[in-house]
Design a protein around this motif. Structure first.
Motif, PDB file in Angstrom:
ATOM      1  N   ALA A   1       0.840  -1.207   0.000  1.00  0.00           N
ATOM      2  CA  ALA A   1       0.000   0.000   0.000  1.00  0.00           C
ATOM      3  C   ALA A   1       0.872   1.254   0.000  1.00  0.00           C
ATOM      4  O   ALA A   1       2.061   1.203   0.293  1.00  0.00           O
ATOM      5  N   PHE A   2       0.232   2.405  -0.306  1.00  0.00           N
ATOM      6  CA  PHE A   2       0.989   3.663  -0.316  1.00  0.00           C
ATOM      7  C   PHE A   2       1.373   4.068   1.102  1.00  0.00           C
ATOM      8  O   PHE A   2       0.576   4.029   2.022  1.00  0.00           O
ATOM      9  N   PHE A   3       2.611   4.464   1.281  1.00  0.00           N
ATOM     10  CA  PHE A   3       3.042   5.203   2.466  1.00  0.00           C
ATOM     11  C   PHE A   3       4.266   6.010   2.036  1.00  0.00           C
ATOM     12  O   PHE A   3       5.028   5.566   1.189  1.00  0.00           O
ATOM     13  N   GLN A   4       4.414   7.228   2.590  1.00  0.00           N
ATOM     14  CA  GLN A   4       5.560   8.065   2.214  1.00  0.00           C
ATOM     15  C   GLN A   4       6.836   7.261   2.448  1.00  0.00           C
ATOM     16  O   GLN A   4       6.941   6.558   3.441  1.00  0.00           O
ATOM     17  N   ASN A   5       7.823   7.396   1.528  1.00  0.00           N
ATOM     18  CA  ASN A   5       8.958   6.474   1.670  1.00  0.00           C
ATOM     19  C   ASN A   5      10.277   7.110   2.111  1.00  0.00           C
ATOM     20  O   ASN A   5      11.339   6.533   1.909  1.00  0.00           O
TER      21      ASN A   5
ATOM     22  N   TYR B   1      -7.902  11.831   0.442  1.00  0.00           N
ATOM     23  CA  TYR B   1      -6.813  10.964  -0.036  1.00  0.00           C
ATOM     24  C   TYR B   1      -5.945  10.563   1.172  1.00  0.00           C
ATOM     25  O   TYR B   1      -4.741  10.806   1.199  1.00  0.00           O
ATOM     26  N   CYS B   2      -6.583   9.979   2.183  1.00  0.00           N
ATOM     27  CA  CYS B   2      -5.934   9.833   3.500  1.00  0.00           C
ATOM     28  C   CYS B   2      -4.986   8.646   3.613  1.00  0.00           C
ATOM     29  O   CYS B   2      -4.237   8.553   4.589  1.00  0.00           O
ATOM     30  N   GLY B   3      -4.986   7.707   2.652  1.00  0.00           N
ATOM     31  CA  GLY B   3      -4.109   6.547   2.756  1.00  0.00           C
ATOM     32  C   GLY B   3      -4.347   5.814   4.071  1.00  0.00           C
ATOM     33  O   GLY B   3      -5.487   5.602   4.502  1.00  0.00           O
ATOM     34  N   SER B   4      -3.244   5.464   4.763  1.00  0.00           N
ATOM     35  CA  SER B   4      -3.361   4.721   6.027  1.00  0.00           C
ATOM     36  C   SER B   4      -3.551   5.646   7.219  1.00  0.00           C
ATOM     37  O   SER B   4      -3.333   5.247   8.365  1.00  0.00           O
ATOM     38  N   GLY B   5      -3.891   6.910   6.936  1.00  0.00           N
ATOM     39  CA  GLY B   5      -4.269   7.822   8.026  1.00  0.00           C
ATOM     40  C   GLY B   5      -3.153   8.709   8.545  1.00  0.00           C
ATOM     41  O   GLY B   5      -3.260   9.235   9.664  1.00  0.00           O
ATOM     42  N   LEU B   6      -2.117   8.929   7.748  1.00  0.00           N
ATOM     43  CA  LEU B   6      -0.956   9.690   8.241  1.00  0.00           C
ATOM     44  C   LEU B   6      -1.360  11.033   8.869  1.00  0.00           C
ATOM     45  O   LEU B   6      -1.022  11.310  10.027  1.00  0.00           O
ATOM     46  N   PHE B   7      -2.078  11.864   8.124  1.00  0.00           N
ATOM     47  CA  PHE B   7      -2.396  13.199   8.652  1.00  0.00           C
ATOM     48  C   PHE B   7      -3.492  13.139   9.711  1.00  0.00           C
ATOM     49  O   PHE B   7      -3.440  13.849  10.713  1.00  0.00           O
ATOM     50  N   SER B   8      -4.501  12.279   9.493  1.00  0.00           N
ATOM     51  CA  SER B   8      -5.588  12.171  10.484  1.00  0.00           C
ATOM     52  C   SER B   8      -5.016  11.829  11.850  1.00  0.00           C
ATOM     53  O   SER B   8      -5.464  12.360  12.874  1.00  0.00           O
TER      54      SER B   8
ATOM     55  N   ILE C   1     -10.888   9.975   3.823  1.00  0.00           N
ATOM     56  CA  ILE C   1     -11.422   9.163   2.719  1.00  0.00           C
ATOM     57  C   ILE C   1     -10.275   8.734   1.810  1.00  0.00           C
ATOM     58  O   ILE C   1      -9.306   9.486   1.603  1.00  0.00           O
ATOM     59  N   ASP C   2     -10.358   7.511   1.311  1.00  0.00           N
ATOM     60  CA  ASP C   2      -9.380   7.022   0.334  1.00  0.00           C
ATOM     61  C   ASP C   2     -10.065   5.977  -0.526  1.00  0.00           C
ATOM     62  O   ASP C   2     -10.981   5.274  -0.075  1.00  0.00           O
ATOM     63  N   ILE C   3      -9.602   5.868  -1.764  1.00  0.00           N
ATOM     64  CA  ILE C   3     -10.219   4.939  -2.701  1.00  0.00           C
ATOM     65  C   ILE C   3      -9.828   3.489  -2.399  1.00  0.00           C
ATOM     66  O   ILE C   3     -10.507   2.550  -2.791  1.00  0.00           O
ATOM     67  N   SER C   4      -8.729   3.330  -1.640  1.00  0.00           N
ATOM     68  CA  SER C   4      -8.253   1.974  -1.350  1.00  0.00           C
ATOM     69  C   SER C   4      -8.856   1.457  -0.040  1.00  0.00           C
ATOM     70  O   SER C   4      -8.603   2.012   1.037  1.00  0.00           O
TER      71      SER C   4
ATOM     72  N   GLY D   1     -13.803   5.333  -0.689  1.00  0.00           N
ATOM     73  CA  GLY D   1     -14.537   5.880  -1.836  1.00  0.00           C
ATOM     74  C   GLY D   1     -13.734   6.901  -2.581  1.00  0.00           C
ATOM     75  O   GLY D   1     -12.610   7.244  -2.183  1.00  0.00           O
ATOM     76  N   ASN D   2     -14.307   7.365  -3.682  1.00  0.00           N
ATOM     77  CA  ASN D   2     -13.730   8.457  -4.437  1.00  0.00           C
ATOM     78  C   ASN D   2     -13.722   9.694  -3.569  1.00  0.00           C
ATOM     79  O   ASN D   2     -14.688   9.917  -2.820  1.00  0.00           O
ATOM     80  N   ALA D   3     -12.679  10.511  -3.669  1.00  0.00           N
ATOM     81  CA  ALA D   3     -12.536  11.634  -2.734  1.00  0.00           C
ATOM     82  C   ALA D   3     -13.795  12.497  -2.667  1.00  0.00           C
ATOM     83  O   ALA D   3     -14.188  12.953  -1.590  1.00  0.00           O
TER      84      ALA D   3
ATOM     85  N   ILE E   1      -5.361  17.933   1.569  1.00  0.00           N
ATOM     86  CA  ILE E   1      -5.543  17.213   0.299  1.00  0.00           C
ATOM     87  C   ILE E   1      -4.181  16.679  -0.113  1.00  0.00           C
ATOM     88  O   ILE E   1      -3.234  17.446  -0.226  1.00  0.00           O
ATOM     89  N   ASP E   2      -4.090  15.379  -0.341  1.00  0.00           N
ATOM     90  CA  ASP E   2      -2.790  14.794  -0.731  1.00  0.00           C
ATOM     91  C   ASP E   2      -3.036  13.774  -1.839  1.00  0.00           C
ATOM     92  O   ASP E   2      -2.955  12.563  -1.611  1.00  0.00           O
ATOM     93  N   PRO E   3      -3.361  14.251  -3.042  1.00  0.00           N
ATOM     94  CA  PRO E   3      -3.778  13.327  -4.109  1.00  0.00           C
ATOM     95  C   PRO E   3      -2.587  12.644  -4.778  1.00  0.00           C
ATOM     96  O   PRO E   3      -1.439  13.014  -4.525  1.00  0.00           O
ATOM     97  N   PRO E   4      -2.853  11.668  -5.655  1.00  0.00           N
ATOM     98  CA  PRO E   4      -1.768  11.091  -6.444  1.00  0.00           C
ATOM     99  C   PRO E   4      -1.218  12.117  -7.442  1.00  0.00           C
ATOM    100  O   PRO E   4      -1.758  13.227  -7.551  1.00  0.00           O
ATOM    101  N   ARG E   5      -0.171  11.766  -8.210  1.00  0.00           N
ATOM    102  CA  ARG E   5       0.536  12.719  -9.076  1.00  0.00           C
ATOM    103  C   ARG E   5      -0.377  13.469 -10.042  1.00  0.00           C
ATOM    104  O   ARG E   5      -0.121  14.605 -10.382  1.00  0.00           O
TER     105      ARG E   5
HETATM  106  C1  LIG Z   1      -0.118  10.475  -2.331  1.00  0.00           C
HETATM  107  S1  LIG Z   1      -1.092   9.273  -1.539  1.00  0.00           S
HETATM  108  C2  LIG Z   1      -1.382  10.065   0.000  1.00  0.00           C
HETATM  109  C3  LIG Z   1      -1.771   9.154   1.140  1.00  0.00           C
HETATM  110  C4  LIG Z   1      -1.673   9.742   2.540  1.00  0.00           C
HETATM  111  N1  LIG Z   1      -2.147  11.092   2.619  1.00  0.00           N
HETATM  112  C5  LIG Z   1      -0.262   9.628   3.062  1.00  0.00           C
HETATM  113  O1  LIG Z   1       0.467  10.632   3.056  1.00  0.00           O
HETATM  114  O2  LIG Z   1       0.130   8.527   3.472  1.00  0.00           O
HETATM  115  C6  LIG Z   1      -2.547   9.382  -2.429  1.00  0.00           C
HETATM  116  C7  LIG Z   1      -3.671   8.502  -1.946  1.00  0.00           C
HETATM  117  O3  LIG Z   1      -4.810   8.816  -2.760  1.00  0.00           O
HETATM  118  C8  LIG Z   1      -5.579   7.638  -2.923  1.00  0.00           C
HETATM  119  N2  LIG Z   1      -6.450   7.908  -4.078  1.00  0.00           N
HETATM  120  C9  LIG Z   1      -6.140   7.890  -5.391  1.00  0.00           C
HETATM  121  N3  LIG Z   1      -7.201   8.280  -6.128  1.00  0.00           N
HETATM  122  C10 LIG Z   1      -8.199   8.568  -5.261  1.00  0.00           C
HETATM  123  C11 LIG Z   1      -9.533   9.038  -5.406  1.00  0.00           C
HETATM  124  N4  LIG Z   1     -10.059   9.280  -6.602  1.00  0.00           N
HETATM  125  N5  LIG Z   1     -10.269   9.221  -4.301  1.00  0.00           N
HETATM  126  C12 LIG Z   1      -9.752   8.972  -3.072  1.00  0.00           C
HETATM  127  N6  LIG Z   1      -8.497   8.535  -2.877  1.00  0.00           N
HETATM  128  C13 LIG Z   1      -7.728   8.334  -3.948  1.00  0.00           C
HETATM  129  C14 LIG Z   1      -4.549   6.535  -3.046  1.00  0.00           C
HETATM  130  O4  LIG Z   1      -5.117   5.285  -2.668  1.00  0.00           O
HETATM  131  C15 LIG Z   1      -3.460   7.013  -2.071  1.00  0.00           C
HETATM  132  O5  LIG Z   1      -3.634   6.446  -0.798  1.00  0.00           O
END
Ligand SMILES: C[S@@+](CC[C@H](N)C(=O)[O-])C[C@H]1O[C@@H](n2cnc3c(N)ncnc32)[C@H](O)[C@@H]1O
Length: 550
Positions: free
Chosen positions: A366-370, A407-414, A427-430, A454-456, A474-478
């Motif tokens: 899963a995603f986590f900052q590396n 886009y919370c992933g595993s909850g880092l900021f929360s 909320i996160d899609i995964s 769900g979708n953000a 807000i921390d979306p993908p690229r």
């Molecule tokens: C850059 S990561 C940030 C995760 C988290 N904030 C962190 O720092 O660990 C982006 C996250 O967005 C999620 N994601 C991608 N598309 C999404 C969407 N449409 N709606 C909600 N989450 C989405 C991914 O599953 C991923 O966990």
């Protein structure tokens, strides 16, 4: 039939076409938008009977012309890709290099044939980490990886595009004053596509990343410069080597039938710069110690078990850290625990990571900052930006604050910020990440957080936080946010927005969109800047802090 340069668009693209089409294309070039000229050239050149000419031509069209793409919600929002960002820099450099009265000639010297060696003076470092040099006739830019402004280099021409050519760096003839080759610490540097900047000091790298954010805001936000505050200092990573807690080397394999019993071990590593093949990498000193050890053992595993792989594969190496609190030595200096590091290689297994005293557990895939070394400073900073100290209302009572973690992933900021807020919604899609976020919140004593899969944009259906007491991170993908999400964000009109992104170009685009569409809410950009999560590479983690005037 001689290919000749005949057409210029207003953006100063140029196209090589057979000479009998000159007249037609010249007409097109002065009257038509660039895509028409481009399409015309493409249609002409794709004729089957022109196959021979085509193969002897430098490529006509810019990087990756769209094949038939699947239509997705994001098709119109593809800005910010590496190719797009590089092209912006190329166009900017051409314009800057040309005098005001520059007139492109109707006939120009032919381009150097592919594989020709040419000498170039590097004048700019692109946001994508390449050195750029302008041709003597000011018509084209040469892209030279691993070069630095001020270098005079010998390069080999690899591929031509309308306004630029890509090259391989062969030799630095005269080094720039900023080049420090003695800093290079990896034997693959100069070939591997993982790092671009090992020959530059940490300060130089961060100054460059500062400019990258400045340019991103200028070129991608569509905002009046008066609305863009000065970019803050790029915060350094505590360590600039051995910081990556995750590596994903890969190897190619046969398309079908699996590896034959006598097949040699394939190259296992990362993509070679400018090529589409894998470079064999035995060690990656950007990785933490334990993932470097993991790389060695996984390479051996592949060698010893090659026949079990049906095709090529991507390997996963992820650091996991257990803290042994019971082994506290009261006389020891901090930290008051022992850490046991392991390398997890199965994407479904769980890894544990610590950010200060917060513990995070999540599936290795899963995603986590590396870059763990920077995470405590980073999350402290984000918390300060999100949290507005409660103000006293007229009865002298404290008001409450609410947090949305999109886009919370595993909850880092929360989790790192949650204790400052009355209520948190992530909320996160995964669904995997959301499951981890729930468990992580519980384990860290954050009982005020709710997480949904769900979708953000789906979070806006559930959220009933008072907008003027709500902050959104807000921390979306690229690729950034889609407009549906941004639209609903503006309808909610939270008091503060902290946008975090590993792609500062899509961040600039989205922040610009927010300011332009926020009629009535009057958002302003309070702060812009970045954290150097990825030293030795051209990547930077950017932030934008927005506040709504009350
Ligand atoms: C850059 S990561 C940030 C995760 C988290 N904030 C962190 O720092 O660990 C982006 C996250 O967005 C999620 N994601 C991608 N598309 C999404 C969407 N449409 N709606 C909600 N989450 C989405 C991914 O599953 C991923 O966990």
């Amino acid at each position: 039939m001689n290919p000749r340069l005949v057409a210029y668009s207003r953006q100063l693209h140029c196209y090589l076409v057979p000479s009998h089409l000159n007249q037609h294309l010249l007409l097109q070039s002065y009257n038509s938008p660039v895509h028409l000229i481009r399409d015309f050239a493409r249609i002409y050149m794709s004729g089957a009977k022109r196959a021979n000419e085509l193969s002897s031509f430098p490529r006509l069209l810019d990087n990756r012309q769209p094949r038939k793409k699947k239509k997705t919600a994001n098709t119109q929002r593809s800005e910010g890709s590496i190719d797009d960002v590089r092209l912006h820099d190329i166009q900017w450099l051409l314009q800057e290099s040309r005098p005001n009265n520059f007139e492109p000639p109707l006939e120009v010297e032919p381009l150097p044939p592919l594989l020709t060696q040419i000498e170039l003076s590097i004048t700019m470092l692109s946001s994508t980490g390449d050195g750029l040099a302008v041709s003597e006739d000011l018509l084209r830019v040469y892209v030279v990886p691993f070069s630095v402004p001020g270098d005079k280099v010998l390069a080999k021409v690899v591929k031509h595009f309308p306004s630029h050519s890509t090259t391989d760096l062969l030799e630095v003839k005269v080094p720039s004053k900023d080049r420090q080759d003695d800093l290079v610490f990896c034997k693959y540097f100069g070939k591997c596509s993982g790092c671009q900047f090992q020959m530059l000091s940490d300060d130089y790298q961060r100054n460059h990343k500062h400019k990258v954010i400045e340019k991103a805001m200028a070129n991608f936000s569509n905002l009046d410069p008066s609305l863009i505050p000065p970019i803050g200092e790029i915060m350094p990573s505590p360590i600039s080597q051995g910081y990556r807690t995750k590596l994903t080397p890969h190897f190619d394999g046969p398309r079908r039938g699996g590896f034959k019993p006598d097949a040699p071990t394939p190259d296992i590593g990362f993509q070679m710069t400018g090529r589409h093949f894998v470079l064999d990498i035995e060690d990656c000193p950007i990785g933490t110690e334990i993932v470097r050890t993991g790389l060695k053992s996984q390479r051996k595993y592949v060698r010893d078990n090659l026949q079990t792989f049906k095709r090529g594969a991507t390997l996963l190496l992820r650091e996991s850290t257990e803290r042994n609190i019971s082994s506290i030595d009261p006389n020891a200096s901090l930290p008051p625990y022992k850490e046991l590091k392991t390398c997890v290689t199965n994407s479904k297994d769980f890894v544990t990571e610590w950010v200060g005293a917060f513990k995070f557990t999540y599936p290795a895939g899963a995603f986590f900052q590396n870059n763990n070394s920077i995470l405590l400073n980073f999350t402290n900073f984000v918390r300060e930006q999100l949290y507005v100290p409660p103000t006293s209302d007229h009865r002298g009572e404290s008001t409450d604050a609410y947090l949305i973690d999109a886009y919370c992933g595993s909850g880092l900021f929360s989790i790192c910020c949650g204790h400052k807020f009355k209520s948190v919604m992530g909320i996160d899609i995964s669904s995997q990440s959301i499951e981890s976020a729930r468990k992580n919140a519980e384990e860290n004593g954050i009982y005020n957080a709710k997480f949904i899969t769900g979708n953000a944009e789906a979070l806006f259906a559930d959220v009933d936080f008072p907008p003027d007491k709500t902050s959104v991170v807000i921390d979306p993908p690229r690729k950034g946010c889609d407009e549906l999400f941004l639209d609903q964000l503006l309808k909610l009109a939270p008091r503060r927005i902290v946008y975090i992104s590993c792609n500062v170009h899509t961040m600039a685009r989205d922040v610009g969109w927010i300011l332009q569409h926020a009629t009535g809410n009057n958002y302003m950009i309070e702060k812009l800047g970045g954290f150097d999560f990825f030293p030795q590479t051209h990547h930077v983690e950017g932030y934008a802090v927005l506040s709504k005037s009350t």
